[in-house]
Enzyme design. Structure first.
Site, mmCIF file in Angstrom:
data_model
loop_
_atom_site.group_PDB
_atom_site.id
_atom_site.type_symbol
_atom_site.label_atom_id
_atom_site.label_comp_id
_atom_site.label_asym_id
_atom_site.label_seq_id
_atom_site.Cartn_x
_atom_site.Cartn_y
_atom_site.Cartn_z
ATOM 1 N N ASP A 192 38.403 52.542 42.372
ATOM 2 C CA ASP A 192 39.030 52.637 43.686
ATOM 3 C C ASP A 192 38.292 53.620 44.573
ATOM 4 O OD1 ASP A 192 40.856 51.641 41.762
ATOM 5 O OD2 ASP A 192 42.570 52.248 42.951
ATOM 6 N N ASP A 217 37.849 48.129 43.082
ATOM 7 C CA ASP A 217 39.299 47.934 43.232
ATOM 8 C C ASP A 217 39.753 48.411 44.611
ATOM 9 O OD1 ASP A 217 41.812 47.161 42.405
ATOM 10 O OD2 ASP A 217 41.850 48.398 40.624
#
Ligand SMILES: *[C@@H]1O[C@H](CO)[C@@H](O)[C@H](O)[C@H]1NC(C)=O
Ligand SMILES: *[C@@H]1O[C@H](CO)[C@@H](O)[C@H](O)[C@H]1NC(C)=O
Ligand SMILES: *[C@@H]1O[C@H](CO)[C@@H](O)[C@H](O)[C@H]1NC(C)=O
Ligand SMILES: *[C@@H]1O[C@H](CO)[C@@H](O)[C@H](O)[C@H]1NC(C)=O
Length: 630
Positions: A413, A432
């Site tokens: 992320d 992500d």
């Protein structure tokens, strides 16, 4: 491509593509070796232990160097001098293979002992990698790029992304010269040679589709020929090259090094014993191995990664200071870790949201601000950053000129943006959720995002939240390559995943919570893009504005290119559905304005919005009247 005239520093007017002959006075001299610049107008750096290696882990003291590109930088005002700028490279899985135990290349995942698929499949077999270079400048610069293969460097073969930068390019013998105007925001751009592209195709329209490749018969998911049922879902340079130009940093980003702890080169140990507040990694190479990370002593508030520092490790703050920082133009690289390296389980590939390694982590006091500036995070093995503490509602982030590269793994992320955070001038190569808008009073702007396969660009789901006053402005998405949509884990420009606790239930919303004053403005998405939105609403949505969004083309995969907005109900409150717009003026909950696909505007008026039309918006009929496209 921009074919404007180009006036070089000697005042010769050249047309882009009009090549001065070798030895022509307009020709810039190419330095033969690793000569770097340390000038008031330009700073570049080099690693003497560069290792060109596209297959295996590099030696501890070495830095993986691009096997493909060499970059030199000059200033527009000095026509004769170019200076070397080290070109870093990251390969998928860092040459470790799909392994379970750190530093043990034989511990190959067998589907039993690695907890999750790392979401890398064909990338190593097709030779995908990402190179980057970083320099500092206070003036217009010329970036000179050569290739080690026989490919063309003619500007007609080069696209710079974001494509609206339109930098001037010129052919110079075996190099392409790119003129990069000075900007206080710096520049983060991709240089893409059009003879070096990979078209990512999927196995087909099914939900569990995977990439296919026709390059390596011994590699993953090989097919000898592509079928019509295997759509192209993304196009990327095979050998990516990112250029990061930064202004020289202001004083708030440079600590007093006279009182700092200077980390010795090589294997890093003992940072938990340091008594200083500043930890300084000077230019050079450092490593912690795949089974350790830097747990800082409680005195340490500031990590300074000098230009040319390359640290193979991850950072964990233990200080309770309210002012934590990480600055400098060095690299923090996760390349020695296995995917989802679990610090509580010998750094093995066993996922834990809590103890799998974050590149940046802290356990902090109420009211802490984390300032991150200049640094590059490479090859994160998991979510790149999380802080923990008794009250994250009082933690905030000030992120600028931050870069994440080489994020080939799936669950990689972007950084968290806690309440009151300001994030700007960021490049994310990201697997992500890229931009996480879980908290209120967040401004995120001037982002360049290169998205791989998992998660949306903006994520605001997973939990029922009260979130208000969020702006995500000026975002350039330069690549995406979604294999499938996989509701309830939506892949879209802006999305909210269903509840983390109950992924399949649509009755876990909380109608006492609200998302309001939430704006997505001035976006561009180049190439093949996912749907505008994919929303599994876990709370009421009062007012959500999408304004001035341009998408070059929506994904041919129907479920990836089609927006969804589902109805979720609250089982604790009589299964009442969440409200869209009930607390906004005129009950207009979702406002989509100036949304373009290609050159065409999508609107109710034009009648081209629905799931079978240009805009491919599929919003549950329950909400009719509570949204508009104008
Ligand atoms: C340049 O390369 C040489 C040979 O690899 C090395 O000895 C020298 O230290 C390098 N210079 C810099 C500035 O890194
Ligand atoms: C993973 O599991 C396989 C099969 O059980 C085993 O042969 C292998 O040694 C395991 N690897 C590790 C690192 O434990
Ligand atoms: C909204 O968020 C921005 C960005 O963090 C902040 O500057 C502003 O003060 C916030 N507005 C309110 C009313 O809290
Ligand atoms: C969001 O946009 C609306 C409508 O343009 C505006 O009134 C509001 O102030 C904006 N909010 C933020 C946080 O930018």
């Amino acid at each position: 491509m921009h074919f404007a005239t180009f006036t070089n520093a000697l005042g010769l007017i050249l047309m882009a593509g009009n090549v001065p002959a070798q030895g022509h006075p307009g020709m810039r001299l190419k330095r033969a070796s690793n000569q770097t610049a340390d000038l008031s107008e330009l700073k570049t750096w080099w690693h003497s232990t560069g290792e060109i290696n596209t297959q295996t882990p590099v030696q501890n003291a070495n830095v993986r160097q691009s096997h493909m590109y060499s970059v030199q930088i000059g200033t527009a005002s000095d026509a004769t001098s170019f200076y070397d700028s080290f070109v870093y490279e990251t390969i998928p899985r860092n040459g470790n293979g799909n392994i379970f135990s750190p530093d043990d290349l034989s511990s190959v995942c067998d589907g039993q002992n690695c907890s999750e698929d790392d979401q890398i499949s064909i990338e190593p077999d097709i030779g995908a990698d990402m190179a980057w270079t970083q320099y500092l400048a206070s003036t217009t610069t010329i970036v000179r790029i050569t290739r080690s293969d026989d490919g063309s460097v003619d500007p007609s073969n080069v696209i710079i992304r974001p494509s609206n930068l339109q930098f001037d390019m010129q052919l110079d013998g075996d190099a392409v010269l790119i003129t990069v105007p000075y900007s206080d925001d710096g520049h983060r751009f991709s240089v893409e040679f059009q003879d070096n592209l990979w078209e990512y195709r999927t196995s087909g329209p099914e939900t569990n589709a995977h990439y296919v490749q026709n390059k390596d018969p011994n590699g993953a998911n090989y097919v000898s020929s592509y079928e019509d049922t295997m759509p192209i879902v993304g196009v990327e340079p095979t050998n990516a090259l990112m250029i990061f130009m930064s202004p020289f940093p202001s004083s708030e980003y440079i600590p007093d090094l006279s009182t700092a702890y200077h980390v010795p080169f090589g294997l890093v140990t003992g940072l938990d014993q340091v008594t200083e507040s500043v930890v300084h990694f000077g230019p050079g190479v450092y490593w912690l191995t795949g089974s350790a990370h830097a747990i800082l002593s409680s005195s340490v508030t500031w990590i300074y990664l000098a230009p040319g520092a390359y640290v193979k490790g991850a950072i964990q703050y233990e200080s309770q200071s309210l002012d934590l920082r990480a600055t400098g133009f060095g690299v923090l690289s996760g390349e020695q870790y296995v995917y989802q390296a679990n610090t509580a389980e010998g750094y093995k590939n066993i996922k834990s949201d809590d103890t799998s390694l974050k590149m940046w982590r802290g356990h902090s006091a109420v009211g802490t601000k984390w300032t991150v500036h200049g640094v590059t995070t490479n090859a994160p093995p998991f979510n790149s950053m999380d802080f923990y503490g008794s009250d994250l509602g009082s933690f905030t982030v000030d992120a600028s000129d931050y870069k994440q590269v080489g994020a080939f793994f799936g669950q990689t992320d972007g950084i968290q943006m806690y309440p009151g955070s300001h994030a700007r001038n960021i490049f994310y190569h990201v697997g992500d959720d890229a931009i996480k808008t879980y908290y209120s009073n967040v401004l995120c702007e001037k982002m360049v995002v290169w998205k791989t396969n998992n998660g949306p660009i903006v994520q605001f789901g997973w939990y029922q939240r009260d979130t208000k006053n969020v702006t995500v402005d000026a975002v350039d998405v330069i690549h995406t390559r979604y294999v499938s949509q996989q509701v309830p884990w939506p892949r879209a420009l802006v999305a909210s995943a269903a509840s983390y606790e109950s992924e399949t239930s649509t009755s876990v919303a909380d109608i006492t919570k609200h998302l309001s004053n939430y704006n997505i403005t001035n976006w561009r998405c180049e190439g093949i893009c996912p749907a505008l939105l994919g929303i599994n609403p876990l709370q009421n949505i009062d007012e959500m504005v999408f304004s001035n969004i341009w998408v070059e083309t929506l994904s041919p995969a129907f479920e990836v290119g089609t927006s969804t907005f589902r109805v979720f109900t609250d089982s604790n409150n009589g299964d009442q559905a969440i409200a869209l717009g009930d607390n906004s003026p005129d009950n207009l909950g979702l406002i989509i304005e100036d949304f373009y696909v290609g050159s065409e505007k999508v609107s109710f008026e034009a009648g081209n919005w629905d799931s079978t039309s240009l805009g491919r918006l599929n919003i549950d009929g329950h909400y009719s009247g509570r949204w508009t496209v104008r």
